[in-house]
Design an enzyme around this catalytic site. Structure first.
Site, PDB file in Angstrom:
ATOM      1  N   ASP A 175       0.835  -1.199   0.000  1.00  0.00           N
ATOM      2  CA  ASP A 175       0.000   0.000   0.000  1.00  0.00           C
ATOM      3  C   ASP A 175       0.869   1.248   0.000  1.00  0.00           C
ATOM      4  O   ASP A 175       1.476   1.581   1.022  1.00  0.00           O
ATOM      5  CB  ASP A 175      -0.903  -0.037   1.237  1.00  0.00           C
ATOM      6  CG  ASP A 175      -1.792   1.181   1.371  1.00  0.00           C
ATOM      7  OD1 ASP A 175      -1.853   1.993   0.429  1.00  0.00           O
ATOM      8  OD2 ASP A 175      -2.432   1.332   2.428  1.00  0.00           O
ATOM      9  N   ASP A 206      -2.049   5.834  -5.198  1.00  0.00           N
ATOM     10  CA  ASP A 206      -2.254   4.993  -4.018  1.00  0.00           C
ATOM     11  C   ASP A 206      -2.681   3.586  -4.407  1.00  0.00           C
ATOM     12  O   ASP A 206      -3.821   3.363  -4.809  1.00  0.00           O
ATOM     13  CB  ASP A 206      -3.305   5.639  -3.112  1.00  0.00           C
ATOM     14  CG  ASP A 206      -3.570   4.834  -1.849  1.00  0.00           C
ATOM     15  OD1 ASP A 206      -2.734   3.977  -1.502  1.00  0.00           O
ATOM     16  OD2 ASP A 206      -4.604   5.069  -1.211  1.00  0.00           O
TER      17      ASP A 206
END
Length: 403
Positions: A98, A293
Site C-alpha cells: 500500500d 495509491d
C-alpha cells in the site's frame, strides 16, 4: 490504507533500525502477486467509503448507509484477490502492498483466536524484540480498525532482508478484517512520515532496505483481472513500452503526490479539458493535484469530472441506494485519459466497471466531493492501466504504457 489521523501529519521518523546488508547497494528483486480465492465480496460502497475516510474526506450519508448496510456475498469460483507473499519472522504472510500508508501490520499469535481464524499468523520468537511501551492503532473509513504492540524482527522479500524491521502485531482487529481471509496484514510503501507507531514512528520496509538496493526505487505493474508484480531496486524494461514520463512528487504529507494537467473522455479533437471549470470544453486552466495509491481500489475525482464522464454512459446515474455512480452492466464505457507532464495515460473504459451490484454495475470512477482542498485519488483503477516507477530520488514518479 491510511488511517484518519494521518491527514496533514508530518512526523519525525525513527532512524535507529538496522539493516542486513548482503551485497549492499546491489540488490534487486521481483515480487509477483499471488491469487487468493475470495471468501466474501463486500458491497463496493465499502471500498468507496474507506477511500474517502482514508484521506479525511466527508463520507456522504448515502455512501455510509450503503457501506454499513451491506453484507458479504458469496463470490463466483473465478473471483480472486491479489496479494504479495512476505516472510515476516519465521513465517510467510499474504500482505497488501500500500503506497498510501507507512505501517507494516500483521495478524499474529497475539490476535484473539476468534479474530485470527483462517489467517496466516506472525509468531514472535525469542529472537523477536518487543518494543516496550510502543503501540499502534488504526481506524479506516468503513470504521474497520486494528491495533496492538510492536516488535523488531526480520522481514524478507526476495533476496533482501531487513534484520530489525518494525512489525506491528495485531492484538485486536474488527470484524471487517477478521472476515477478510485473503490478506494477513498490510505493508505500507508511503514515505515513513506516515508511520503511526507511538511514541516514536518507525521506518517503512522500503526505507529500511533502501541502501541495499541497486537503485532507490520500486516499480509496480498491476493488472486488470490477473496478478501483477512489484520490482524493487531496478526497472524491468520488458514490462513497459516507450519512454517513461516522469513528474515531480510532492511528499510534504508523506504521500506520492503528483500533478495532472488535463483529462479527456473518449476521443476526438474536442474532448480535452483542464480540471478547472471542467464544464467548459477545451478550456485550459488550473491543474489537479492527486495521490497515487495502490491501497485505494477506486479512482476519485471532482464532481464535475465524474458527472461529465457518466454523462457519456447510457443509463448511468448517481444511485443513493447503492452509494455511488452505477450503470447497466452492458453499457459501453468510454476511455479516460490523464495528461501528466505531456504524457497521456489512458484508462480503458472496461476498467471503469468495478463490480456488479444486483442488476447494475458500480463505477470504478467516483466523486471525491466538491469542497476545496481535498486530494484527488489515483487508485488501482488508474494504476492498473500503467507501468509505474516510484523513485525516491527527486522524488519523482514515472508512467509508461504496460508492455
Amino acid at each position: 490504507m491510511v488511517q484518519i489521523s494521518q491527514i496533514g501529519a508530518v512526523l519525525a521518523v525513527c532512524s535507529t533500525l538496522t539493516v542486513a546488508a548482503p551485497t549492499k547497494g546491489k540488490a534487486r528483486f521481483n515480487v509477483p502477486q499471488v491469487a487468493v480465492p475470495m471468501k466474501a465480496v463486500h458491497h463496493p460502497a465499502v471500498a468507496y467509503a474507506r477511500a474517502l475516510h482514508k484521506f479525511g474526506m466527508k463520507v456522504p450519508k448515502a455512501v455510509s448507509d450503503a457501506a454499513r448496510g451491506s453484507v458479504p456475498t458469496t463470490p463466483t469460483k473465478d473471483d480472486e484477490q491479489y496479494v504479495t507473499q512476505v516472510t515476516v519472522g519465521q513465517g510467510k504472510l499474504n500482505l497488501d502492498l500500500d503506497t498510501g500508508s507507512g505501517d507494516l501490520w500483521v495478524f499474529s499469535t497475539e490476535t484473539p483466536k476468534d479474530q485470527s481464524q483462517g489467517h496466516n499468523l506472525y509468531m514472535p520468537t525469542s529472537k523477536s524484540k518487543r518494543l516496550d511501551g510502543y503501540s499502534w492503532e488504526i481506524t479506516y473509513g468503513d470504521m474497520s480498525s486494528a491495533g496492538g504492540d510492536v516488535f523488531l524482527d526480520t522481514v524478507s522479500i526476495g533476496n533482501v532482508t531487513a534484520s530489525s524491521q518494525a512489525v506491528e502485531s495485531a492484538k485486536k482487529v474488527s470484524d471487517q478484517f477478521a472476515k477478510d481471509k485473503a490478506t494477513d496484514g498490510l505493508m505500507g510503501l508511503s514515505f515513513s512520515v506516515l508511520n503511526t507507531v507511538q511514541p516514536k514512528p518507525q521506518t517503512t520496509f522500503f526505507d529500511t532496505v533502501l541502501k541495499q538496493l541497486e537503485k532507490p526505487l520500486f516499480t509496480c505493474t498491476l493488472k486488470h483481472g490477473q496478478p501483477g508484480s512489484y520490482d524493487f531496486g531496478y526497472i524491468d524494461d520488458s514490462k513497459h513500452s516507450g519512454e517513461i514520463a516522469y513528474t515531480n512528487v510532492d511528499n510534504s504529507q508523506g504521500w506520492w503526490g503528483f500533478t495532472a494537467e488535463s483529462y479527456s473522455i473518449g476521443g476526438g479533437s474536442n474532448s480535452t479539458h483542464s480540471f478547472h471549470g471542467a464544464q467548459h470544453r477545451g478550456t485550459r486552466g488550473s491543474s489537479i493535484d492527486g495521490i497515487a495509491d495502490t491501497g485505494t481500489t477506486l479512482m476519485l475525482l471532482s464532481d464535475d469530472v465524474v458527472q461529465e464522464y457518466y454523462g457519456k454512459v447510457q443509463g448511468a446515474k448517481n444511485d443513493q441506494q447503492q452509494g455511488g455512480w452505477v450503470f447497466p452492466c452492458d453499457a459501453k464505457l468510454p476511455d479516460f485519459t490523464l495528461s501528466i507532464s505531456g504524457y497521456n495515460a489512458v484508462v480503458p473504459g472496461k476498467f471503469m466497471n468495478y463490480q456488479a451490484v444486483g442488476s447494475v454495475c458500480f463505477g470504478g470512477l467516483q466523486s471525491v466531493g466538491s469542497s476545496g482542498g481535498v486530494p484527488n485519488i489515483f487508485g488501482d483503477v488508474f494504476l492498473k492501466s500503467q507501468f509505474v516507477v516510484w523513485d525516491t530520488e527527486g522524488p519523482r514518479i514515472g508512467f509508461a504504457p504496460q508492455a
